[in-house]
Design an enzyme around this catalytic site. Structure first.
Site, mmCIF file in Angstrom:
data_model
loop_
_atom_site.group_PDB
_atom_site.id
_atom_site.type_symbol
_atom_site.label_atom_id
_atom_site.label_comp_id
_atom_site.label_asym_id
_atom_site.label_seq_id
_atom_site.Cartn_x
_atom_site.Cartn_y
_atom_site.Cartn_z
ATOM 1 N N GLU A 64 0.896 -1.046 -0.001
ATOM 2 C CA GLU A 64 0.162 -0.089 -0.126
ATOM 3 C C GLU A 64 1.054 1.237 -0.003
ATOM 4 O OE1 GLU A 64 -2.599 -0.622 3.413
ATOM 5 O OE2 GLU A 64 -3.992 -1.933 2.155
ATOM 6 N N CYS A 73 -1.450 -4.558 -5.893
ATOM 7 C CA CYS A 73 -1.708 -5.983 -5.418
ATOM 8 C C CYS A 73 -0.773 -7.088 -5.571
ATOM 9 C CB CYS A 73 -2.795 -6.494 -6.122
ATOM 10 S SG CYS A 73 -4.492 -5.361 -6.289
ATOM 11 N N GLU A 75 -0.917 -10.246 -6.736
ATOM 12 C CA GLU A 75 -0.691 -11.028 -7.821
ATOM 13 C C GLU A 75 0.172 -9.888 -8.940
ATOM 14 O OE1 GLU A 75 -3.404 -10.119 -5.849
ATOM 15 O OE2 GLU A 75 -5.130 -10.853 -6.741
HETATM 16 ZN ZN LIG Z 1 -5.490 -6.715 -7.634
#
Ligand SMILES: [Zn+2]
Length: 153
Positions: A64, A73, A75
């Protein structure tokens, strides 16, 4: 809150120990990667691991940022690590996060990002890893955004 098709969903849940050893291994790696999540704003930790066609595994976590939209994210973090080291062929991706009532599916942006590199088997679980949601990226994102066929040369 979005409604979910519970019957369709339940058919895709498997016990971890019934899955391939390779898959059990990358699930564990994703669980470990989740511990590195940088999520001081949401407190929501996500781990991911991607299995490359050559057997190499890359992990990722959500990162973040104080400027919220800048975060990434888990992934996309894992994919970016793999791609930056020359991998572009993937076989499977695992996503791990904890929500009591839900499995944490890849967000729409990640589905699109990953689809750039072709279909993969998708495994979504929680840190305890007892049950795993098993699907494919193609099933999660049919008819993705695409402008033309590109080669990766
Ligand atoms: Zn994501």
């Amino acid at each position: 809150m979005l409604a979910r098709n519970d019957n369709l969903f339940k058919k895709k849940i498997y016990k971890l120990k019934t899955l391939d050893d390779n898959i059990q291994n990358i699930v564990r790696e994703a669980v470990e990667a989740r511990e590195h999540a940088y999520s001081p704003y949401s407190g929501f930790k996500v781990g991911a691991a991607v299995l490359c066609a050559d057997g190499k595994i890359y992990t990722g976590c959500n990162i973040e940022n104080n400027s919220f939209g800048v975060g990434i994210c888990a992934e996309r973090c894992a994919y970016s690590k793999a791609i930056s080291e020359g991998r572009k062929n993937f076989k499977a991706v695992v996503v791990v996060a904890y929500q009591e009532k839900y499995f944490t599916m890849p967000c729409g942006a990640c589905r699109q990002f990953m689809s750039e590199f072709g279909n993969v088997n998708l495994y979504v679980t929680k840190p305890g890893c007892e049950e795993v949601f098993v699907s494919t990226l193609e099933e999660m994102l049919p008819f993705q955004f695409q402008t033309s066929n590109h080669s990766f040369d």
